[in-house]
Design a protein around this motif. Structure first.
Motif, PDB file in Angstrom:
ATOM      1  N   LEU B 216      -0.923  -5.438   2.224  1.00  0.00           N
ATOM      2  CA  LEU B 216      -1.969  -6.267   2.801  1.00  0.00           C
ATOM      3  C   LEU B 216      -2.380  -5.807   4.183  1.00  0.00           C
ATOM      4  N   LEU B 217      -1.397  -5.405   4.984  1.00  0.00           N
ATOM      5  CA  LEU B 217      -1.692  -5.079   6.376  1.00  0.00           C
ATOM      6  C   LEU B 217      -1.834  -3.588   6.634  1.00  0.00           C
ATOM      7  N   GLY B 218      -1.313  -2.750   5.730  1.00  0.00           N
ATOM      8  CA  GLY B 218      -1.268  -1.334   6.053  1.00  0.00           C
ATOM      9  C   GLY B 218      -2.253  -0.455   5.317  1.00  0.00           C
ATOM     10  N   ILE B 219      -2.690  -0.879   4.125  1.00  0.00           N
ATOM     11  CA  ILE B 219      -3.537   0.022   3.336  1.00  0.00           C
ATOM     12  C   ILE B 219      -4.878   0.263   4.007  1.00  0.00           C
ATOM     13  N   THR B 220      -5.537  -0.798   4.447  1.00  0.00           N
ATOM     14  CA  THR B 220      -6.863  -0.607   5.039  1.00  0.00           C
ATOM     15  C   THR B 220      -6.782   0.043   6.410  1.00  0.00           C
ATOM     16  N   SER B 221      -5.657  -0.093   7.098  1.00  0.00           N
ATOM     17  CA  SER B 221      -5.567   0.552   8.402  1.00  0.00           C
ATOM     18  C   SER B 221      -4.837   1.877   8.288  1.00  0.00           C
ATOM     19  N   ASN B 222      -4.636   2.299   7.043  1.00  0.00           N
ATOM     20  CA  ASN B 222      -4.073   3.613   6.777  1.00  0.00           C
ATOM     21  C   ASN B 222      -2.727   3.852   7.430  1.00  0.00           C
ATOM     22  N   ILE B 223      -1.791   2.938   7.152  1.00  0.00           N
ATOM     23  CA  ILE B 223      -0.421   3.130   7.610  1.00  0.00           C
ATOM     24  C   ILE B 223       0.406   3.412   6.370  1.00  0.00           C
ATOM     25  N   PRO B 224       0.675   4.683   6.084  1.00  0.00           N
ATOM     26  CA  PRO B 224       1.395   4.971   4.841  1.00  0.00           C
ATOM     27  C   PRO B 224       2.846   4.524   4.918  1.00  0.00           C
ATOM     28  N   MET B 225       3.284   3.820   3.844  1.00  0.00           N
ATOM     29  CA  MET B 225       4.691   3.464   3.710  1.00  0.00           C
ATOM     30  C   MET B 225       5.082   3.857   2.304  1.00  0.00           C
ATOM     31  N   LEU B 226       6.338   4.154   2.085  1.00  0.00           N
ATOM     32  CA  LEU B 226       6.745   4.658   0.782  1.00  0.00           C
ATOM     33  C   LEU B 226       6.370   3.705  -0.354  1.00  0.00           C
ATOM     34  N   SER B 227       6.604   2.392  -0.185  1.00  0.00           N
ATOM     35  CA  SER B 227       6.351   1.483  -1.301  1.00  0.00           C
ATOM     36  C   SER B 227       4.874   1.480  -1.687  1.00  0.00           C
ATOM     37  N   THR B 228       3.968   1.423  -0.700  1.00  0.00           N
ATOM     38  CA  THR B 228       2.554   1.417  -1.049  1.00  0.00           C
ATOM     39  C   THR B 228       2.074   2.800  -1.465  1.00  0.00           C
TER      40      THR B 228
END
Lengths: 338, 557
Positions: B216-228
């Motif tokens: 919710l918080l990271g995809i649109t601001s392009n913060i890559p995390m392993l789970s997403t």
């Protein structure tokens, strides 16, 4: 014990009879409204819109259930491809943003050729010569402006690159939205715009969301003052009183026709065809206009605020290079914005 | 009851457990080494050479580390306050702190996005005072929201341990001249240190597993995390995307394995408090002034952290346009109308309800049989190993399990794309919770009671009804309640496994937000919170009635 055995035998016979009755296919050829069954639709239309369309469809075909899955075009196509890989494609009908998407499905030989009886009145440039997909409406992409935040007149895409609009821009992602991917392909191949446009947007810290819905919401709600978005979301918001207006950019508009197509592997081809026929019929097109789109059939009026296709300057490029270049375009975009 | 003594049945159980719980993960591992040319390291090589992968790994580790440190600090602090001090309103504090156990993390994240909306009240005020806006779609917010969601884990572990620290040790320290604070640190906290370590590792694991908050918080601001990143690959285009997702999943799993190993090391050193009774005596008395000062600080803090975001979200759900309701003219029930009449949200609600009920039922039956067997026959050593196998799908991140399910169960026709695969996934993941609950329940049940029943002439069946179930109901039901809430609000497994006719509540809210229908996602979230509160109160009422009935029974036998 004997009683028990009798019971088992009776129950088995009963079960077999029930199963046999359920699987009998009643003939419904002569009575179309008695057509039963269900189809699975994958679509990128907003939830509210597709639900209204299905409700209208069920007025004519009350016995066909439409189960739908809604996501961005690019994610839908990925889902179809993933399903293909695991063996069964679950979708019967696809209703997603643009022809380039359908062309690649066609070349993967996934589409059924079906010439609908409702093609009269639809310009032949809007459907595939092999009848594997047909456009259902006209959607143009342009600029949405929140007039409470940005007071001056905005007329062109180029204007968005001005530094005063830093942090005021929002756009959909070509990795999710088919329309955005289509636009990316065309704009980067249009002289005077090209990849420089996207680099300029990046300089202004454009927020790249997911779909057009997010862009529209953001500008309507005042998160950003300007956005690149499809016409119907902006015009509907303006018509319902939000402080926004939609601009057809001076460079030209990008037009997608949101085609509909049936998958070759569909086990519900009959019902699927009824659905396609309905969308393309006069009734279906009137419903399309009522929901808030420019219809694709001649003779059906576009709703208020929408320009008709002859008044729009259309930007386009050759379909083949769009289709072939799409994945590379998306990768380049992804690299640029990462 | 099954005749458990037969050796072939034991083999059968081990076999079934391996097939259901372990094989899917092995399939995932094998797939990660697959490429067009057969077995190769290609996927790993490609991924590990990309900066996005490095970024994702670093981000995931940083988020997990910092959020678990914050969660542990916060959890211990509140646990000390509730366990040892005499501040009023402990029930409310506990309710707030534990609320992330029932309110899903994506709802909390959504609520924070409304609170810190770009042109929302808080940011408008900040701009007015010449300060920088707070961007809620940022790395820091992901850390803070995940920390908030994991505080309950730390709290639950520590509060019990704190209460079990012997008073005598404290008195000894105090009478030797140490101050209250020094005693707290060198006696209480030192004694529960292994518990704190364990809680830290648990919240680290929970952070690694968390999908909805980074989504919710990271995809649109392009913060890559392993789970997403795994999710994006899995829904990405192209044949190698799936294998790459598998490789990423294995990378994430290896991080988890390291943490599990650390957990194992820590749990060996645990101070055995089994035979010690928990004491709820107040150990740190605040003066009257001190109490009110504490409240003065705590109430706004708790209100701001826990209630305000939800309130903002509820207010936004009544808005006709996006964002907060600025004036009465914008007030509208349109969003609720949509949510209550839309086919998708209604079917999502009932789907999730059915999934939750069926999962609870299946887990109850199998876990109870397994737990009973485990407790009554400690000589069957292989059950210990089997239980560890069953725990694996819960220890691994949800997105990894979802991918494994796709790879494995697509072999069986008719499973992928139907509701069945989601059910299998839920049962696979949460079975261990019920096993733990049922095992501890049965451990508390003395065999003499059952034998008394047998010698009094009861048959097996009525023994269960009259003796075993009433005595073990509470701890067993506690696990079932957790499974119910988890399955009902689940989003990670649904994101990859749900089909057109099996949407779930979590996925529905997630999709609405991703599609930009924010107000509708708020409305649906608010309704879901209401529903969960309703279920909880029903639960409480049932408990009150059964306690009342038991009291009556005791009085009039």
């Amino acid at each position: 014990m004997k009683m028990r055995q009798k019971m088992v035998v009776l129950l088995t016979i009963a079960l077999v009879l029930v199963l046999a009755a359920c699987s009998t296919n009643k003939s419904t050829a002569d009575n179309p409204s008695a057509k039963k069954g269900s189809i699975t639709l994958y679509t990128s239309q907003p939830e509210e819109d597709i639900q209204k369309m299905i409700t209208a469809f069920n007025k004519t075909y009350p016995e066909i259930t439409v189960n739908y899955f809604r996501s961005g075009t690019e994610e839908i196509i990925s889902k179809v491809m993933a399903e293909k890989e695991t063996g069964t494609i679950l979708a019967d009908v696809l209703l997603v943003s643009d022809d380039a998407t359908f062309e690649s499905l066609k070349s993967a030989d996934l589409l059924m050729s079906y010439k609908s009886s409702e093609l009269n009145g639809i310009d032949e440039s809007f459907y595939d010569a092999g009848n594997t997909y047909t456009g259902t409406k006209l959607i143009t992409t342009g600029i949405i402006q929140n007039t409470d935040i940005i007071k001056e007149d905005i007329v062109s895409y180029k204007q968005l690159l001005d530094s005063r609009y830093d942090n005021e821009l929002n756009m959909p992602s070509p990795l999710y939205s088919g329309a955005a991917a289509y636009n990316l392909g065309i704009l980067t191949r249009t002289s005077g715009i090209g990849w420089d446009f996207y680099e300029g947007l990046k300089k202004n810290h454009v927020v790249v969301g997911k779909g057009n819905g997010g862009v529209s919401q953001a500008v309507v709600g005042g998160q950003q003052g300007l956005g690149i978005v499809v016409d119907y979301l902006a015009i509907r918001a303006a018509n319902s009183g939000s402080p926004v207006k939609f601009i057809y950019p001076s460079e030209g508009s990008l037009v997608v026709t949101e085609p509909i197509g049936i998958l070759k592997s569909s086990k519900n081809a009959d019902q699927a065809k009824s659905f396609v026929d309905y969308i393309l019929s006069d009734e279906g097109q009137k419903e399309t206009a009522k929901i808030g789109y420019t219809p694709i059939k001649e003779g059906i009026d576009a709703p208020e605020g929408f320009k008709s296709v002859k008044d729009i300057k259309v930007l386009s490029t050759d379909l083949k290079s769009l289709v072939e270049g799409r994945e590379a375009d998306k990768t380049k975009f992804s690299d640029l914005f990462n | 009851m099954i005749h458990l003594k037969s050796g072939s049945r034991r083999v059968l159980v081990v076999l079934v457990v391996c097939i259901v719980f372990i094989l899917p993960l092995m399939t995932l591992a094998i797939r990660s080494f697959q490429s067009n040319a057969g077995f190769s390291y290609e996927n790993y090589a490609l991924l590990l050479s990309q900066s996005r992968t490095h970024q994702a790994i670093v981000n995931t580790l940083l988020v997990a580390l910092i959020s678990s440190l914050i969660a542990t600090a916060g959890g211990v602090l509140v646990a000390v306050l509730v366990a040892y001090t005499n501040i009023p309103g402990k029930r409310w504090i506990e309710l707030c702190v534990l609320s992330p156990m029932v309110v899903p993390s994506y709802v909390i994240a959504l609520a924070y996005t409304t609170l810190f909306a770009n042109r929302g009240l808080i940011n408008q005020a900040l701009v007015h005072w010449g300060l920088q806006r707070i961007n809620v779609y940022s790395f820091q917010s992901i850390i803070l929201v995940i920390a908030l969601c994991n505080i309950p884990i730390v709290y639950m572990q520590c509060i019990d341990a704190l209460r079990k620290v012997p008073l005598e040790a404290e008195w000894a320290s105090l009478s030797s001249g140490h101050g209250r604070l020094k005693t707290l640190v060198s006696i209480n906290l030192a004694q529960i240190w292994p518990t704190i370590q364990g809680a830290l590792l648990l919240s680290f694991l929970a952070a690694l597993d968390n999908f909805s908050v980074p989504a919710l918080l990271g995809i649109t601001s392009n913060i890559p995390m392993l789970s997403t990143y795994i999710y994006e690959k899995a829904i990405g285009f192209g044949p190698s995307a799936f294998q790459q997702a598998a490789a990423l999943a294995m990378i994430l799993s290896s991080l988890v394995m390291v943490v599990l190993f650390l957990q194992f090391l820590v749990s060996r050193k645990k101070f055995y408090t089994k035979s010690v009774l928990a004491v709820s005596e107040v150990r740190m008395k605040f003066s009257k002034r001190g109490k009110w000062m504490m409240l003065f600080v705590l109430v706004p803090v708790f209100f701001g952290i826990y209630l305000l975001p939800i309130l903002t979200m509820v207010m936004a759900s009544f808005s006709r346009t996006f964002g907060m309701v600025a004036s009465l003219s914008e007030f509208s029930l349109k969003n609720y109308e949509f949510v209550l009449t839309s086919i998708t949200t209604r079917s999502a609600f009932f789907n999730s309800l059915w999934f939750a009920l069926i999962s609870v039922a299946v887990c109850l039956v199998f876990a109870s049989m397994f737990a009973y067997w485990r407790v009554r026959r400690p000589q069957d050593k292989e059950l210990g190993v089997v239980e560890k196998f069953i725990a694996v799908p819960y220890a691994l991140p949800g997105i990894v399990l979802a991918l494994a399910m796709i790879f494995f169960w697509s072999i069986v026709p008719g499973v992928y794309g139907s509701t069945l695969i989601l059910l299998i996934a839920y049962v696979t993941r949460y079975m261990i919770l019920q096993i733990k609950g049922s095992t501890s329940a049965f451990r508390g049940l003395h065999p003499e009671l059952e034998e008394a029943g047998i010698s009094a002439g009861r048959n097996r069946f009525s023994q269960w009804i009259r003796i075993i179930i009433p005595l073990t109901l509470k701890p067993i039901m506690a696990s079932s309640a957790i499974i119910f809430i988890s399955v009902f609000t689940e989003v990670t497994l649904s994101s990859l496994l749900a089909a057109a006719n099996s949407k779930t509540v979590g996925l529905s809210i997630f999709s609405l937000q991703q599609a930009g229908n924010y107000n509708q996602s708020y409305a649906f979230s608010a309704l879901i919170i209401l529903f969960i509160l309703f279920i909880y109160s029903v639960f409480l009422i049932i408990r009150k009635i059964s306690v009342h009935r038991r009291k009556q029974h005791d009085i009039n036998p």
